[in-house]
Scaffold this motif. Sequence first.
Motif, short mmCIF file in Angstrom:
data_model
loop_
_atom_site.label_atom_id
_atom_site.label_comp_id
_atom_site.label_asym_id
_atom_site.label_seq_id
_atom_site.Cartn_x
_atom_site.Cartn_y
_atom_site.Cartn_z
N UNK A 11 0.78 -1.20 -0.28
CA UNK A 11 -0.02 -0.20 0.10
C UNK A 11 0.80 1.30 -0.07
N UNK A 12 1.74 1.42 0.84
CA UNK A 12 2.64 2.69 0.95
C UNK A 12 3.56 2.91 -0.50
N UNK A 13 4.03 1.64 -1.03
CA UNK A 13 4.68 1.98 -2.31
C UNK A 13 3.93 1.82 -3.59
N UNK A 14 2.63 1.77 -3.55
CA UNK A 14 1.77 1.76 -4.66
C UNK A 14 0.50 2.36 -4.74
N UNK A 15 -0.19 2.12 -3.31
CA UNK A 15 -1.45 2.84 -3.05
C UNK A 15 -2.63 1.45 -3.23
N UNK A 16 -2.14 0.40 -3.72
CA UNK A 16 -2.95 -0.81 -3.84
C UNK A 16 -3.54 -1.14 -2.58
N UNK A 17 -4.92 -1.08 -2.64
CA UNK A 17 -5.67 -1.81 -1.22
C UNK A 17 -6.03 -3.23 -1.23
N UNK A 18 -6.03 -3.83 0.06
CA UNK A 18 -6.31 -5.31 -0.36
C UNK A 18 -7.47 -5.56 0.77
N UNK A 19 -8.39 -6.30 0.25
CA UNK A 19 -9.48 -6.80 1.29
C UNK A 19 -9.78 -8.36 1.27
N UNK A 20 -9.72 -9.01 2.29
CA UNK A 20 -10.20 -10.33 2.29
C UNK A 20 -11.50 -10.87 2.60
N UNK A 21 -12.17 -11.16 1.80
CA UNK A 21 -13.64 -11.74 1.93
C UNK A 21 -13.78 -13.31 1.86
N UNK A 22 -14.71 -13.67 2.62
CA UNK A 22 -14.86 -15.14 2.75
C UNK A 22 -15.74 -15.42 1.20
N UNK A 23 -15.17 -16.28 0.45
CA UNK A 23 -15.84 -16.34 -1.03
C UNK A 23 -17.17 -17.01 -0.61
N UNK A 24 -17.35 -17.70 0.27
CA UNK A 24 -18.50 -18.54 0.19
C UNK A 24 -19.67 -17.64 0.91
N UNK A 25 -19.55 -16.82 1.61
CA UNK A 25 -20.48 -15.97 2.28
C UNK A 25 -20.71 -14.48 2.03
N UNK A 26 -19.53 -13.95 1.35
CA UNK A 26 -19.39 -12.43 1.13
C UNK A 26 -21.02 -11.82 0.78
N UNK A 27 -21.87 -12.46 -0.07
CA UNK A 27 -22.70 -12.25 -0.64
C UNK A 27 -24.08 -11.91 0.51
#
Length: 180
Positions: free
Chosen positions: A32-48
């Motif tokens: 994030x500091x080097x690029x500004x790319x942000x990341x979020x981890x979601x539960x692929x089975x329940x995110x909806x």
Amino acid sequence: MVRAWYMDSENTDQRLEHHRNPPKFLELDELYKKTGVEYFQLNADTFQIDGSLDKIRKERNYSYEDEIICSKDCLPDYENKLKSFFTEHLHSDEEIRLVVDGSGYFDVRDGNDEWIRIEVVRGDLIVIPKGIYHRFTLDSNNYIKAKRYFIGEPVWLPYNRPADEMTVRQEYLQQLQKGF
């Protein structure tokens, strides 16, 4: 869980990079500091149904959603599309992707113009800032299914490098200098 590393600059075929030397991995806060790319981890089975995606969409004002499947069977003009995705470019909007199935790589440039490869797998949501040079490729599985999000109507235009004169690029570089 996403992994990110600096790419081997000696390797000329970087579509599917095989390392001569062990990669130099980056922690997510360093990415994030080097690029500004942000990341979020979601539960692929329940995110909806668990509200995690709804919360992110509301906080970031994502109002448009669609889905893309990249595979030989599902993507028209597969080879040419992959070539265009792998051509270094930038966008005037954030690029938001949630991997629903499969896997692939997003490559982004850091402040020293070096490539950082970001491996994305099922449940990974990344936000690539507007104005950053980047590209995408599939991994050896040759398959990814991803949700795409936008603020308002989608803008699909890639601006291939060089696009340094664009206002969005200049704004990104200023933000990079100030720090994310």
